[in-house]
Motif scaffolding. Structure first.
Motif, PDB file in Angstrom:
ATOM      1  N   ASN A  48       0.810  -1.225   0.000  1.00 51.46           N
ATOM      2  CA  ASN A  48       0.000   0.000   0.000  1.00 51.46           C
ATOM      3  C   ASN A  48       0.848   1.281   0.000  1.00 51.46           C
ATOM      4  O   ASN A  48       0.330   2.372   0.175  1.00 51.46           O
ATOM      5  N   ARG A  75      -3.677   2.822  -4.730  1.00 47.51           N
ATOM      6  CA  ARG A  75      -4.329   2.876  -3.417  1.00 47.51           C
ATOM      7  C   ARG A  75      -5.841   2.875  -3.538  1.00 47.51           C
ATOM      8  O   ARG A  75      -6.543   2.425  -2.628  1.00 47.51           O
ATOM      9  N   ALA A 100     -13.373   8.991   3.046  1.00 43.55           N
ATOM     10  CA  ALA A 100     -12.634   8.782   1.792  1.00 43.55           C
ATOM     11  C   ALA A 100     -13.561   8.733   0.567  1.00 43.55           C
ATOM     12  O   ALA A 100     -13.232   9.333  -0.454  1.00 43.55           O
ATOM     13  N   VAL A 104     -12.280  11.352  -1.913  1.00 39.62           N
ATOM     14  CA  VAL A 104     -11.485  10.773  -3.005  1.00 39.62           C
ATOM     15  C   VAL A 104     -12.363  10.395  -4.195  1.00 39.62           C
ATOM     16  O   VAL A 104     -12.054  10.721  -5.332  1.00 39.62           O
ATOM     17  N   MET A 152     -14.448   2.101   0.120  1.00 40.19           N
ATOM     18  CA  MET A 152     -13.815   2.542  -1.131  1.00 40.19           C
ATOM     19  C   MET A 152     -13.997   1.518  -2.240  1.00 40.19           C
ATOM     20  O   MET A 152     -13.418   1.641  -3.309  1.00 40.19           O
TER      21      MET A 152
ATOM     22  N   GLN B 123      -3.601   8.179   4.532  1.00 39.75           N
ATOM     23  CA  GLN B 123      -2.820   8.116   3.293  1.00 39.75           C
ATOM     24  C   GLN B 123      -3.251   6.950   2.408  1.00 39.75           C
ATOM     25  O   GLN B 123      -3.470   7.123   1.215  1.00 39.75           O
ATOM     26  N   VAL B 124      -3.374   5.763   3.011  1.00 42.01           N
ATOM     27  CA  VAL B 124      -3.692   4.603   2.170  1.00 42.01           C
ATOM     28  C   VAL B 124      -5.116   4.674   1.635  1.00 42.01           C
ATOM     29  O   VAL B 124      -5.434   4.030   0.646  1.00 42.01           O
ATOM     30  N   SER B 125      -5.981   5.466   2.280  1.00 44.81           N
ATOM     31  CA  SER B 125      -7.327   5.562   1.733  1.00 44.81           C
ATOM     32  C   SER B 125      -7.365   6.566   0.585  1.00 44.81           C
ATOM     33  O   SER B 125      -8.410   6.823   0.015  1.00 44.81           O
ATOM     34  N   GLY B 126      -6.202   7.125   0.242  1.00 43.13           N
ATOM     35  CA  GLY B 126      -6.108   7.929  -0.970  1.00 43.13           C
ATOM     36  C   GLY B 126      -6.357   9.413  -0.770  1.00 43.13           C
ATOM     37  O   GLY B 126      -6.423  10.160  -1.730  1.00 43.13           O
ATOM     38  N   LEU B 127      -6.480   9.858   0.484  1.00 36.95           N
ATOM     39  CA  LEU B 127      -6.732  11.287   0.727  1.00 36.95           C
ATOM     40  C   LEU B 127      -5.500  12.108   0.339  1.00 36.95           C
ATOM     41  O   LEU B 127      -4.368  11.684   0.543  1.00 36.95           O
ATOM     42  N   LYS B 128      -5.760  13.304  -0.192  1.00 42.47           N
ATOM     43  CA  LYS B 128      -4.662  14.194  -0.551  1.00 42.47           C
ATOM     44  C   LYS B 128      -4.026  14.767   0.717  1.00 42.47           C
ATOM     45  O   LYS B 128      -4.675  14.888   1.746  1.00 42.47           O
TER      46      LYS B 128
END
Lengths: 243, 223
Positions: A48, A75, A100, A104, A152, B123-128
């Motif tokens: 990851n 990710r 997220a 995201v 996600m 971080q790993v969940s993709g957030l900036k």
């Protein structure tokens, strides 16, 4: 597919992963076993992108995790559940799960929260959806952690010793949810000490020892004469069963 | 000498004007140091070595120089090179810069105290990065920092009395004028003493309430 080739990782002088090759295809449940310090968690943290790899290549659906531009795509495709939950302490369970997707994936907040509630319901937490992490038991926290990763809609679920911080009763809560996910076809990389559980849900077992993968076998073969023929595996299994 | 507060009665409106000025400068300076402190704390905890060094230099400089010297430099020094700023603005800017140094230190330690695992999960969940800072790092750091920030801000309020030295007639400045007009320094400064004590006491109660409110859901087992 998650593809790991020639992965090397060391911390200072300590070589933690020394040439790992592993492929995980859609629909597989791969358990990674090995004694403490064998590099299991580091393997997940390399997949990851939490650790920079020293050599080799890791791709998630062909996105190279060592390239910053591709890491975010990689990710998006994998969800991680942590040993110590790592929930956001200032957010409720629903907010933890919905953050997220909103930020995201740009899902509208209302929809994301409705989906979060549905996920929490599926793990038996509808009553606790508006509680904060500090107000939840360890098992409940980890169930929220699983929902956060699932929100996600990842192609792969990376599970890093997710029951190691839980007592047996709470461990059972969490494992039953993972068993359901496995039955539902979720692809998982499952780093664990729960050998019997790994045996019951995995399609394959990878065994790490001192940074090397000394076995990568279908579950049945791992627990048969073929696995036991490897001295390190036999020693590990007999020791774990005694405990 | 007879202790007689009634002689101050006709000066109350003037003193209140001063108090209002104190309130304005303090409010703006608290906001200024909070904004500046947050930016500097972000810089000091960032991955960039240049930002790290730059922000550390700022903190070291402004923490290690007496406030009155900074103030004199801004108000009496800068005009020599053609920079004129009025007393009120100078006061607010000087207090924000000095307060920002202390504020950034408090916020920085709040940031450093956050469990790295929480940041990794984000971080790993993709957030900036910017989203992580806004939605995760700052809310957690501020919750932990409310009380020490309160001390910094109370100090800032007390420091505002020094602004009277650059012709700004805030509470202390007005009191000085009243004392010289009435020749009753004992009564005047007694009132001033009580006024500052009441002001900071009130602020510390607010801080306590804010701390409890922000941390209301963090008690183990509470529902």
């Amino acid at each position: 597919m998650i593809s790991i080739a020639g992965l090397r990782k060391s911390f200072g002088a300590a070589i933690v992963l020394n040439g790992i090759d592993l492929e995980i295809r859609q629909g597989e449940v791969v358990s990674v076993l090995g004694s403490s310090g064998s590099g299991k968690s580091t393997l997940i943290r390399c997949i990851n992108g939490l650790e920079k790899i020293d050599a080799g290549k890791i791709t998630v659906d062909n996105f190279d995790v060592s390239k910053p531009r591709e890491l975010s795509e990689a990710r998006k495709r994998s969800g991680t559940v942590f040993q110590l939950f790592n929930l956001y302490p200032h957010m409720t369970a629903v907010q933890n799960v919905a953050l997220a997707p909103v930020e995201v994936l740009k899902v509208p907040r209302k929809q994301a929260e409705a989906e979060a509630r549905e996920l929490l319901r599926s793990v038996g937490l509808s009553e606790r959806a508006d509680a904060y992490p500090a107000q939840l038991s360890g098992g409940q926290r980890q169930r929220v952690g699983i929902c956060r990763a699932l929100a996600m809609k990842p192609s792969y679920l990376l599970l890093d010793e997710v029951t190691s911080a839980l007592d047996p009763e709470m461990t059972a809560e969490v494992l039953s949810i993972l068993a359901n996910l496995a039955k539902g076809g979720t692809t998982m990389v499952f780093v664990t000490h729960e050998i019997e559980f790994a045996r019951s849900i995995s399609t394959r077992i990878a065994f790490l020892d001192k940074g090397q993968m000394i076995a990568d076998l279908p579950t049945k073969e791992f627990f048969s004469d073929k696995g036991m023929a490897l001295p390190r595996v036999a020693q590990f299994l007999s020791k774990m069963r005694k405990d | 000498m007879k202790f007689d507060l009634s002689i101050l009665a006709k000066h109350v409106p003037f003193l209140l004007e001063g108090a209002w000025l104190t309130f304005q400068t303090c409010l703006l300076a608290v906001l200024g140091s909070l904004i500046l402190g947050t930016l500097v704390a972000a810089a000091r905890t960032s991955a960039s070595p240049q930002l790290n060094r730059l922000s550390a230099v700022y903190v070291d400089i402004f923490r290690n120089i007496p406030f009155i010297v900074q103030l004199f430099f801004f108000y009496f020094g800068l005009p020599e090179i053609g920079i004129y700023i009025d007393a009120f603005t100078t006061g607010v800017i000087a207090m924000s810069i000095a307060g920002g140094a202390f504020t950034s230190d408090v916020i920085r330690s709040g940031i450093l105290a956050i469990d790295p695992g929480i940041i990794e999960a984000a971080q790993v969940s993709g957030l900036k990065k910017s989203t992580i800072f806004r939605k995760i790092v700052m809310p957690i750091a501020l919750r932990a920092s409310v009380r020490p920030l309160g001390s910094v801000f109370i100090n800032l309020i007390l420091t505002s009395s020094i602004l009277s030295t650059i012709t700004l007639n805030e509470l202390t400045g007005s009191a000085k004028i009243v004392a010289s007009q009435t020749f009753r320094p004992f009564e005047v400064y007694f009132v001033l003493l009580v006024a500052y004590a009441a002001l900071t006491w009130f602020v510390s109660i607010l801080i306590g309430m804010l701390h409890r409110y922000l941390n209301r859901n963090q008690a183990e087992g509470a529902v």
